[in-house]
Design a protein around this motif. Structure first.
Motif, PDB file in Angstrom:
ATOM      1  N   SER A 161      50.147  20.510  35.804  1.00 28.17           N
ATOM      2  CA  SER A 161      49.615  19.909  34.732  1.00 28.17           C
ATOM      3  C   SER A 161      48.485  20.212  34.015  1.00 28.17           C
ATOM      4  CB  SER A 161      49.399  18.262  35.072  1.00 28.17           C
ATOM      5  OG  SER A 161      48.529  18.307  36.247  1.00 28.17           O
ATOM      6  N   GLU A 162      47.659  20.861  34.851  1.00 28.58           N
ATOM      7  CA  GLU A 162      46.347  21.371  34.263  1.00 28.58           C
ATOM      8  C   GLU A 162      46.416  22.339  33.396  1.00 28.58           C
ATOM      9  OE1 GLU A 162      43.437  22.277  37.377  1.00 28.58           O
ATOM     10  OE2 GLU A 162      43.695  20.392  38.753  1.00 28.58           O
ATOM     11  N   ILE A 163      47.250  23.614  33.631  1.00 29.43           N
ATOM     12  CA  ILE A 163      47.610  24.691  32.719  1.00 29.43           C
ATOM     13  C   ILE A 163      48.335  24.133  31.474  1.00 29.43           C
ATOM     14  CG2 ILE A 163      49.452  25.387  34.094  1.00 29.43           C
ATOM     15  CD1 ILE A 163      47.236  27.734  32.008  1.00 29.43           C
ATOM     16  N   ILE A 164      49.354  23.076  31.972  1.00 27.14           N
ATOM     17  CA  ILE A 164      50.208  22.716  30.818  1.00 27.14           C
ATOM     18  C   ILE A 164      49.229  21.750  29.544  1.00 27.14           C
ATOM     19  CG2 ILE A 164      52.007  20.758  29.853  1.00 27.14           C
ATOM     20  CD1 ILE A 164      53.094  21.734  32.773  1.00 27.14           C
ATOM     21  N   ASN A 165      48.278  21.052  30.021  1.00 25.50           N
ATOM     22  CA  ASN A 165      47.290  20.238  29.238  1.00 25.50           C
ATOM     23  C   ASN A 165      46.474  21.367  28.519  1.00 25.50           C
ATOM     24  OD1 ASN A 165      48.526  17.795  29.981  1.00 25.50           O
ATOM     25  ND2 ASN A 165      47.363  17.461  31.504  1.00 25.50           N
ATOM     26  N   TYR A 166      45.811  21.952  29.145  1.00 28.17           N
ATOM     27  CA  TYR A 166      45.121  23.285  28.515  1.00 28.17           C
ATOM     28  C   TYR A 166      45.657  24.067  27.432  1.00 28.17           C
ATOM     29  CZ  TYR A 166      42.406  27.620  27.724  1.00 28.17           C
ATOM     30  OH  TYR A 166      41.742  28.436  27.085  1.00 28.17           O
ATOM     31  N   LEU A 167      46.935  24.326  27.603  1.00 22.41           N
ATOM     32  CA  LEU A 167      47.736  25.206  26.693  1.00 22.41           C
ATOM     33  C   LEU A 167      48.006  24.064  25.294  1.00 22.41           C
ATOM     34  CD1 LEU A 167      49.957  27.371  28.815  1.00 22.41           C
ATOM     35  CD2 LEU A 167      47.823  28.190  27.364  1.00 22.41           C
ATOM     36  N   LYS A 168      48.216  22.909  25.729  1.00 28.13           N
ATOM     37  CA  LYS A 168      48.545  21.900  24.713  1.00 28.13           C
ATOM     38  C   LYS A 168      47.571  21.781  23.629  1.00 28.13           C
ATOM     39  CE  LYS A 168      50.597  17.589  24.095  1.00 28.13           C
ATOM     40  NZ  LYS A 168      51.004  16.060  24.673  1.00 28.13           N
ATOM     41  N   GLY A 169      46.340  21.866  24.285  1.00 27.48           N
ATOM     42  CA  GLY A 169      45.189  21.578  23.574  1.00 27.48           C
ATOM     43  C   GLY A 169      45.025  23.019  22.733  1.00 27.48           C
ATOM     44  N   LYS A 170      45.542  24.018  22.960  1.00 25.56           N
ATOM     45  CA  LYS A 170      45.656  25.256  22.062  1.00 25.56           C
ATOM     46  C   LYS A 170      47.016  25.223  21.150  1.00 25.56           C
ATOM     47  CE  LYS A 170      41.834  26.269  24.139  1.00 25.56           C
ATOM     48  NZ  LYS A 170      40.635  26.506  23.322  1.00 25.56           N
ATOM     49  N   GLN A 209      53.669  35.661  19.668  1.00 22.90           N
ATOM     50  CA  GLN A 209      53.325  34.499  20.431  1.00 22.90           C
ATOM     51  C   GLN A 209      53.314  34.644  21.860  1.00 22.90           C
ATOM     52  OE1 GLN A 209      56.891  32.453  18.999  1.00 22.90           O
ATOM     53  NE2 GLN A 209      55.755  31.539  17.260  1.00 22.90           N
ATOM     54  N   ILE A 210      53.797  35.374  22.441  1.00 27.34           N
ATOM     55  CA  ILE A 210      53.780  35.811  23.965  1.00 27.34           C
ATOM     56  C   ILE A 210      52.619  36.264  24.171  1.00 27.34           C
ATOM     57  CG2 ILE A 210      54.617  36.878  25.969  1.00 27.34           C
ATOM     58  CD1 ILE A 210      56.742  34.819  25.280  1.00 27.34           C
ATOM     59  N   ASP A 211      52.097  37.262  23.663  1.00 28.83           N
ATOM     60  CA  ASP A 211      50.849  37.844  23.679  1.00 28.83           C
ATOM     61  C   ASP A 211      49.739  36.716  23.473  1.00 28.83           C
ATOM     62  OD1 ASP A 211      51.670  40.436  24.233  1.00 28.83           O
ATOM     63  OD2 ASP A 211      51.551  41.061  22.069  1.00 28.83           O
ATOM     64  N   ASN A 212      49.830  35.971  22.450  1.00 25.70           N
ATOM     65  CA  ASN A 212      48.932  34.827  22.631  1.00 25.70           C
ATOM     66  C   ASN A 212      48.600  33.794  23.549  1.00 25.70           C
ATOM     67  OD1 ASN A 212      48.132  35.922  19.934  1.00 25.70           O
ATOM     68  ND2 ASN A 212      49.370  34.732  18.714  1.00 25.70           N
ATOM     69  N   LEU A 229      49.377  34.350  26.749  1.00 25.67           N
ATOM     70  CA  LEU A 229      48.686  35.006  27.907  1.00 25.67           C
ATOM     71  C   LEU A 229      47.171  35.384  27.654  1.00 25.67           C
ATOM     72  CD1 LEU A 229      51.584  37.950  28.713  1.00 25.67           C
ATOM     73  CD2 LEU A 229      51.385  35.474  29.482  1.00 25.67           C
ATOM     74  N   LYS A 230      46.800  35.642  26.385  1.00 25.36           N
ATOM     75  CA  LYS A 230      45.485  35.714  26.193  1.00 25.36           C
ATOM     76  C   LYS A 230      44.964  34.313  26.416  1.00 25.36           C
ATOM     77  CE  LYS A 230      45.735  38.873  22.509  1.00 25.36           C
ATOM     78  NZ  LYS A 230      45.528  39.229  21.161  1.00 25.36           N
ATOM     79  N   GLU A 231      45.343  33.116  26.198  1.00 23.85           N
ATOM     80  CA  GLU A 231      45.069  31.953  26.537  1.00 23.85           C
ATOM     81  C   GLU A 231      44.867  31.581  28.035  1.00 23.85           C
ATOM     82  OE1 GLU A 231      43.269  29.851  24.710  1.00 23.85           O
ATOM     83  OE2 GLU A 231      43.469  31.090  22.778  1.00 23.85           O
ATOM     84  N   VAL A 232      45.949  31.936  28.812  1.00 26.10           N
ATOM     85  CA  VAL A 232      46.091  31.875  30.068  1.00 26.10           C
ATOM     86  C   VAL A 232      44.889  32.468  30.816  1.00 26.10           C
ATOM     87  CG1 VAL A 232      47.386  32.173  32.137  1.00 26.10           C
ATOM     88  CG2 VAL A 232      48.724  31.449  30.166  1.00 26.10           C
ATOM     89  N   GLU A 233      44.578  33.695  30.276  1.00 28.21           N
ATOM     90  CA  GLU A 233      43.457  34.493  30.978  1.00 28.21           C
ATOM     91  C   GLU A 233      42.187  33.596  30.789  1.00 28.21           C
ATOM     92  OE1 GLU A 233      42.076  37.652  32.747  1.00 28.21           O
ATOM     93  OE2 GLU A 233      44.144  37.267  32.531  1.00 28.21           O
ATOM     94  N   LYS A 234      42.195  33.032  29.447  1.00 29.82           N
ATOM     95  CA  LYS A 234      40.649  32.015  29.339  1.00 29.82           C
ATOM     96  C   LYS A 234      40.775  31.057  30.431  1.00 29.82           C
ATOM     97  CE  LYS A 234      40.706  33.392  24.488  1.00 29.82           C
ATOM     98  NZ  LYS A 234      40.749  32.724  23.099  1.00 29.82           N
ATOM     99  N   PHE A 235      41.859  30.485  30.920  1.00 31.63           N
ATOM    100  CA  PHE A 235      41.921  29.167  31.425  1.00 31.63           C
ATOM    101  C   PHE A 235      41.189  29.281  32.867  1.00 31.63           C
ATOM    102  CE2 PHE A 235      44.358  26.630  34.722  1.00 31.63           C
ATOM    103  CZ  PHE A 235      43.825  25.262  34.264  1.00 31.63           C
TER     104      PHE A 235
END
Length: 360
Positions: free
Chosen positions: A312-321, A349-352, A354-360
């Motif tokens: 849920s933590e990564i899901i919510n983080y990405l939802k904010g993006k 979209q896949i690249d974007n 993964l970039k956000e996951v890298e920041k998490f």
């Protein structure tokens, strides 16, 4: 038009890039008001039928029929082709539901079950002698496991006296199935075709039709609501027994036509490249691991990733993006994420993501 959020969910999923244009065309032409018995509708059905045949290399003798959903086809298929016994390959929630449908229809439904995250290879499958229908799930949406087309073809060829069904709900049109080998396959449009839910597509050959007719002649119930012989009869005239999802059929035809202009081989290649990128990233990313250990069994269209932190933590983080991904399914809900790699999910979209996951 610009969309505020990007969906990487396993279905309903990201809409096809040209969906809005096709929807507007449907509205402008007032197709929502036409009769499903009109010549205009028959031309729409025929166009969709023809484009799907080109896209998926479906023989002319097979019927392409439309229903409300793929799960509806589970029931119609079992009723139409099984007198006594079906055999199911089960390795996740959706293949298990297919098996449960047969049981609820009071068939002798046996299964070969694998743990979640594991797939099937041809050499390990032993089909019961009296099974009439072999039920496979090419892409198990809940676990991100696929069954190779070659294994499905071998399974049919070594059991030619039985019918084989392929659930390709979350993978069509990516798998290169040989429809001169498999007897029947089906999918719904809210996955890789990038459409809203509400339309199931059922492809069946004449062996399925003959089995249904035999059962009906014996007085066996093969369904009260649009059984296979009825759907087949109308499909061959580019019609449905009752008012169908005209909008869905129209837009599906437009999307299939656009995919044909791009070329299915190019689409498959791009899908494979995006899948490799996803899996390579998470295989080497601390805090994550791949749910499916065997590389050839990893889905090309739905990647399932284990997370050390609550998913849920990564899901919510990405939802904010403004990036929407799915949670794991069933027992993996809190410890897995699911990321779609459908045709509408572009490489950018896949690249974007993964970039956000890298920041998490």
């Amino acid at each position: 038009m610009s969309r505020p959020q990007v969906y990487f969910t396993a279905g309903p999923a990201e809409l096809y890039p040209k969906f809005e244009a096709y929807l507007q065309e449907f509205v402008d032409l007032q197709i929502g008001s036409i009769s499903h018995r009109s010549g205009q509708f028959k031309k729409i059905y025929q166009h969709t039928d023809e484009q799907l045949r080109i896209l998926m290399n479906i023989p002319t003798e097979n019927a392409i029929m439309f229903t409300g959903s793929a799960s509806e086809i589970w029931e119609k298929l079992v009723l139409s082709t099984v007198e006594h016994e079906s055999f199911h390959l089960v390795n996740g929630s959706f293949s298990a539901k297919f098996h449960q449908y047969a049981q609820m229809l009071q068939k002798h439904a046996t299964c070969f079950e694998k743990p979640l995250g594991q797939g099937f290879s041809y050499g390990e499958i032993v089909v019961p002698e009296f099974a009439e229908l072999i039920c496979t799930t090419q892409n198990e949406t809940s676990t991100g496991v696929q069954m190779r087309e070659a294994d499905i073809h071998k399974l049919k060829r070594s059991n030619n006296d039985k019918l084989i069904a392929v659930d390709m709900v979350s993978s069509a049109p990516i798998p290169n199935l040989d429809f001169s080998v498999v007897d029947t396959a089906f999918f719904s449009v809210q996955k890789s075709f990038g459409m809203p839910a509400g339309l199931g597509v059922w492809i069946a050959n004449e062996r399925c039709l003959e089995k249904a007719k035999q059962l009906k002649t014996k007085g066996i119930n093969i369904g009260a609501h649009h059984d296979l012989p009825t759907l087949w009869k109308f499909a061959k005239e580019y019609q449905n027994p009752a008012t169908p999802n005209v909008m869905g059929i129209f837009i599906l035809g437009k999307i299939a036509e656009d995919m044909n202009k791009i070329g299915i081989e190019k689409i498959r290649k791009e899908t494979d490249e995006k899948a490799k990128k996803l899996y390579k990233y998470f295989e080497n990313k601390a805090g994550y691991s791949l749910s499916v250990s065997e590389s050839e069994q990893r889905s090309r269209t739905v990647a399932v990733i284990n997370t050390e932190k609550p998913s849920s933590e990564i899901i919510n983080y990405l939802k904010g993006k403004n990036m929407i991904i799915g949670s794991g399914y069933g027992p993996g809900k809190d410890s897995q994420i699911r990321i779609s790699n459908f045709i509408a999910n572009s490489a950018e979209q896949i690249d974007n993501l993964l970039k956000e996951v890298e920041k998490f």
